[in-house]
Design an enzyme around this catalytic site. Structure first.
Site, mmCIF file in Angstrom:
data_model
loop_
_atom_site.group_PDB
_atom_site.id
_atom_site.type_symbol
_atom_site.label_atom_id
_atom_site.label_comp_id
_atom_site.label_asym_id
_atom_site.label_seq_id
_atom_site.Cartn_x
_atom_site.Cartn_y
_atom_site.Cartn_z
ATOM 1 N N GLY A 1 9.684 11.965 9.480
ATOM 2 C CA GLY A 1 9.380 11.156 10.673
ATOM 3 C C GLY A 1 8.247 10.215 10.325
ATOM 4 N N GLU B 1 -0.490 9.064 5.424
ATOM 5 C CA GLU B 1 -1.351 9.569 6.486
ATOM 6 C C GLU B 1 -1.749 10.999 6.126
ATOM 7 O OE1 GLU B 1 0.227 9.079 10.430
ATOM 8 O OE2 GLU B 1 0.881 7.034 9.989
ATOM 9 N N LYS C 1 3.716 15.298 10.588
ATOM 10 C CA LYS C 1 3.359 16.010 9.352
ATOM 11 C C LYS C 1 1.965 16.577 9.559
ATOM 12 C CE LYS C 1 1.552 13.390 5.968
ATOM 13 N NZ LYS C 1 1.511 12.477 4.839
ATOM 14 N N GLU D 1 0.854 -1.185 0.000
ATOM 15 C CA GLU D 1 0.000 0.000 0.000
ATOM 16 C C GLU D 1 0.895 1.242 0.000
ATOM 17 O OE1 GLU D 1 -3.412 0.065 -0.201
ATOM 18 O OE2 GLU D 1 -2.785 2.119 -0.540
ATOM 19 N N LYS E 1 11.382 3.554 10.064
ATOM 20 C CA LYS E 1 11.374 2.097 10.282
ATOM 21 C C LYS E 1 11.804 1.351 9.011
ATOM 22 C CE LYS E 1 7.141 0.228 10.161
ATOM 23 N NZ LYS E 1 6.930 -0.794 9.133
ATOM 24 N N CYS F 1 6.630 5.133 9.107
ATOM 25 C CA CYS F 1 7.054 4.357 7.931
ATOM 26 C C CYS F 1 8.511 4.588 7.536
ATOM 27 C CB CYS F 1 6.138 4.664 6.765
ATOM 28 S SG CYS F 1 4.414 4.369 7.170
ATOM 29 N N GLY G 1 13.629 20.917 5.255
ATOM 30 C CA GLY G 1 13.136 21.259 6.590
ATOM 31 C C GLY G 1 13.720 20.357 7.663
ATOM 32 N N LEU H 1 -0.420 4.495 0.543
ATOM 33 C CA LEU H 1 -1.167 5.655 1.038
ATOM 34 C C LEU H 1 -0.364 6.417 2.094
ATOM 35 C CD1 LEU H 1 -2.457 4.805 4.050
ATOM 36 C CD2 LEU H 1 -4.021 3.548 2.578
HETATM 37 C C1 UGA Z 1 4.875 7.374 3.509
HETATM 38 C C2 UGA Z 1 4.831 7.284 1.971
HETATM 39 O O1 UGA Z 1 4.772 8.578 1.399
HETATM 40 C C3 UGA Z 1 3.610 6.476 1.513
HETATM 41 O O2 UGA Z 1 3.652 6.307 0.109
HETATM 42 C C4 UGA Z 1 3.643 5.085 2.186
HETATM 43 O O3 UGA Z 1 2.499 4.324 1.858
HETATM 44 C C5 UGA Z 1 3.690 5.272 3.692
HETATM 45 O O4 UGA Z 1 4.851 6.059 4.049
HETATM 46 C C6 UGA Z 1 3.785 3.899 4.313
HETATM 47 O O5 UGA Z 1 4.793 3.227 4.126
HETATM 48 O O6 UGA Z 1 2.789 3.444 4.906
HETATM 49 P P1 UGA Z 1 3.662 8.892 5.355
HETATM 50 O O7 UGA Z 1 4.702 8.383 6.288
HETATM 51 O O8 UGA Z 1 2.245 8.865 5.773
HETATM 52 O O9 UGA Z 1 3.735 8.104 3.940
HETATM 53 O O10 UGA Z 1 3.976 10.439 5.062
HETATM 54 P P2 UGA Z 1 4.761 11.267 3.946
HETATM 55 O O11 UGA Z 1 3.836 12.244 3.352
HETATM 56 O O12 UGA Z 1 5.512 10.405 3.038
HETATM 57 O O13 UGA Z 1 5.796 12.096 4.850
HETATM 58 C C7 UGA Z 1 6.821 11.439 5.599
HETATM 59 C C8 UGA Z 1 7.709 12.459 6.264
HETATM 60 O O14 UGA Z 1 8.499 13.152 5.311
HETATM 61 C C9 UGA Z 1 6.956 13.539 7.051
HETATM 62 O O15 UGA Z 1 7.608 13.742 8.285
HETATM 63 C C10 UGA Z 1 7.069 14.768 6.177
HETATM 64 O O16 UGA Z 1 7.041 15.964 6.917
HETATM 65 C C11 UGA Z 1 8.434 14.553 5.538
HETATM 66 N N1 UGA Z 1 8.605 15.237 4.246
HETATM 67 C C12 UGA Z 1 7.848 14.884 3.178
HETATM 68 C C13 UGA Z 1 9.578 16.217 4.123
HETATM 69 O O17 UGA Z 1 10.302 16.550 5.077
HETATM 70 N N2 UGA Z 1 9.756 16.826 2.898
HETATM 71 C C14 UGA Z 1 9.015 16.490 1.825
HETATM 72 O O18 UGA Z 1 9.243 17.087 0.730
HETATM 73 C C15 UGA Z 1 8.030 15.503 1.958
#
Ligand code: UGA
Length: 426
Positions: free
Chosen positions: A257, A155, A320, A151, A263, A260, A253, A153
């Site tokens: 965190g 959060e 986030k 998956e 880990k 996902c 930034g 997706l």
């Molecule tokens: C992530 C992946 O994006 C999903 O595709 C995957 O399904 C999910 O892990 C999972 O393995 O279940 P998620 O952890 O919900 O999703 O959030 P993201 O939007 O990917 O953000 C992860 C972190 O990266 C956040 O702390 C966010 O602030 C940071 N981030 C994201 C940045 O610092 N810069 C960015 O440009 C994008």
């Protein structure tokens, strides 16, 4: 179709609700009785936009039922999705305890052919071993097909991501399983990649690692930009225009965190080392990310001659925006660092709740900044874009704003008399 989903965490709840929305009859199995009671009453344990409403709606239509009874779901469903947690183990390897437990519980229940589809992120080879363990424990081999169907997706946008994926990965060599999954996903308009079971498991780790690598890459570039007074947001825009690079996940930034990326990178590093491979890029990605917290701590220190004797408002605790999840939150790590150094910290987050020693938590954004020497923005909630900076400037004692997500307009803040501090934002 009748679909069983085992596990009512982020992924389990989202896929259950969306499968039900598509008209399937879903049995979502969760061990915790209290959680099931709450879910039946329409109360969901997480903050995820739109999910509570969708769960209520599909329950009312009798398309989604929550149960603690695994046997009921296995009996009713040919397709069984595994969506249990695979938390981090002590050495970075995922803890597969919940999966092991589930295998034991499934053994006496599988008396007819079942397609077991793994959504949980699991190490390469896990699906194969699920099959072998079931057979070894006495389940007839012709009753089990295992499929890896990772998956993707996120959060905060989970329902949208599930309904509009850019691809569907199916790892299996069984044509019947592919047919069944295509039927399940018939509402979705996305290309399929049919691959091996292990290939699908690897795709999930590689995807998350690549995205995390992009974040660490831009964070390293931001440090260099900072030294040369170059705006990293412009650099990200410029390189992102090249389709070979792409513009997403280049927001510099505080770093990544959540439950996902941290880990999964550790798990893939562990997997590589098991095969005597030194995963340099994975290690560098994690190192840069770990350093981001102290980098921003140092930025704050340099802004105050009397550091750490300062009172600071921190906006954002969630890892986030649009989630209440604080697991592995870089914001919380920075709060802990500043508290350890002796700063007086006042936190505000619109949905995430936090309870930390020596940290004052506020339920009002404006209350949190009254009389503070500085403001640190750690999570880019949309509402922080529309704050009344005149009011903030009036109520705050000091003028420093540390923007740990590079998302506030420096000019706007300077116009209001603030000292804007970012990384790579002259
Ligand atoms: C992530 C992946 O994006 C999903 O595709 C995957 O399904 C999910 O892990 C999972 O393995 O279940 P998620 O952890 O919900 O999703 O959030 P993201 O939007 O990917 O953000 C992860 C972190 O990266 C956040 O702390 C966010 O602030 C940071 N981030 C994201 C940045 O610092 N810069 C960015 O440009 C994008």
């Amino acid at each position: 179709m009748n679909v069983g989903v085992i596990g009512a965490g982020y992924v389990g709840l989202t896929i259950s609700a969306v499968f039900a929305k598509w008209g399937h009859d879903v049995y979502c199995v969760e061990k915790e009785y209290e959680k099931v009671k709450d879910l039946k009453a329409g109360r969901i344990p997480i903050y995820e936009p739109g999910l509570e409403e969708l769960i209520k709606e599909t329950q009312e239509k009798k398309k989604l039922i929550f149960t603690t009874d695994l046997a009921e779901a296995v009996k009713a469903c040919h397709l069984l999705f595994i969506a249990v947690g695979t938390p981090e183990g002590p050495n970075g390897e995922p803890n597969l305890g919940f999966i092991e437990q589930l295998i034991n519980e499934l053994v006496p229940l599988i008396t007819q052919p079942k397609i077991i589809v793994t959504k949980s992120t699991v190490p390469i080879g896990t699906n194969e071993s699920i099959k072998n363990k079931l057979i070894h424990a006495g389940v007839q081999s012709q009753f089990i097909t295992v499929v890896s169907n990772p998956e993707f997706l996120r959060e905060g946008t989970a329902i949208h991501d599930m309904c509009h994926p850019d691809k569907i990965i199916i790892g299996t060599d069984q044509a019947e399983a592919v047919k069944q999954l295509k039927e399940l996903y018939k509402e979705i308009n996305a290309p399929y990649l049919i691959t091996s079971v292990a290939g699908a498991e690897m795709i999930k780790y590689a995807a998350n690692s690549f995205l995390a690598m992009k974040i660490s890459f831009i964070n390293e570039i931001a440090r260099i930009c900072d030294a040369y007074h170059v705006d990293v947001t412009e650099v990200a825009k410029g390189i992102g225009m090249d389709p070979r690079i792409g513009s997403s996940f280049l927001q510099a930034g505080l770093g990544y965190g959540g439950s996902c990326f941290p880990k999964d990178l550790k798990a893939l590093e562990y997997a590589a080392k098991q095969k005597q491979i030194d995963p340099h890029l994975l290690q560098a990605t994690q190192l840069i990310n770990d350093e981001q917290v102290s980098l921003y701590g140092q930025k704050l220190k340099e802004s105050f001659p009397n550091f750490p004797d300062i009172s600071i408002a921190v906006w954002g605790a969630a890892f986030k925006p649009n989630t209440d999840d604080i697991r592995n939150s870089q914001a919380v790590k920075l709060i802990n660092l500043l508290t350890r150094k002796g700063c007086r910290i006042h936190v505000y987050d619109p949905v995430a709740s936090l309870s930390l020693q020596d940290v004052t938590v506020h339920s009002s954004m404006y209350e949190s900044i009254k009389g503070r020497d500085g403001l640190v923005i750690t999570t880019e909630w949309e509402m922080f874009h529309t704050v009344d900076w005149t009011l903030i400037s009036h109520w705050m004692k000091g003028k420093v704003v540390l923007d740990c997500r590079n998302f506030i307009d420096p000019l706007l803040l300077r116009e209001h008399g603030f000292e804007y501090v970012g990384v790579g934002r002259p």
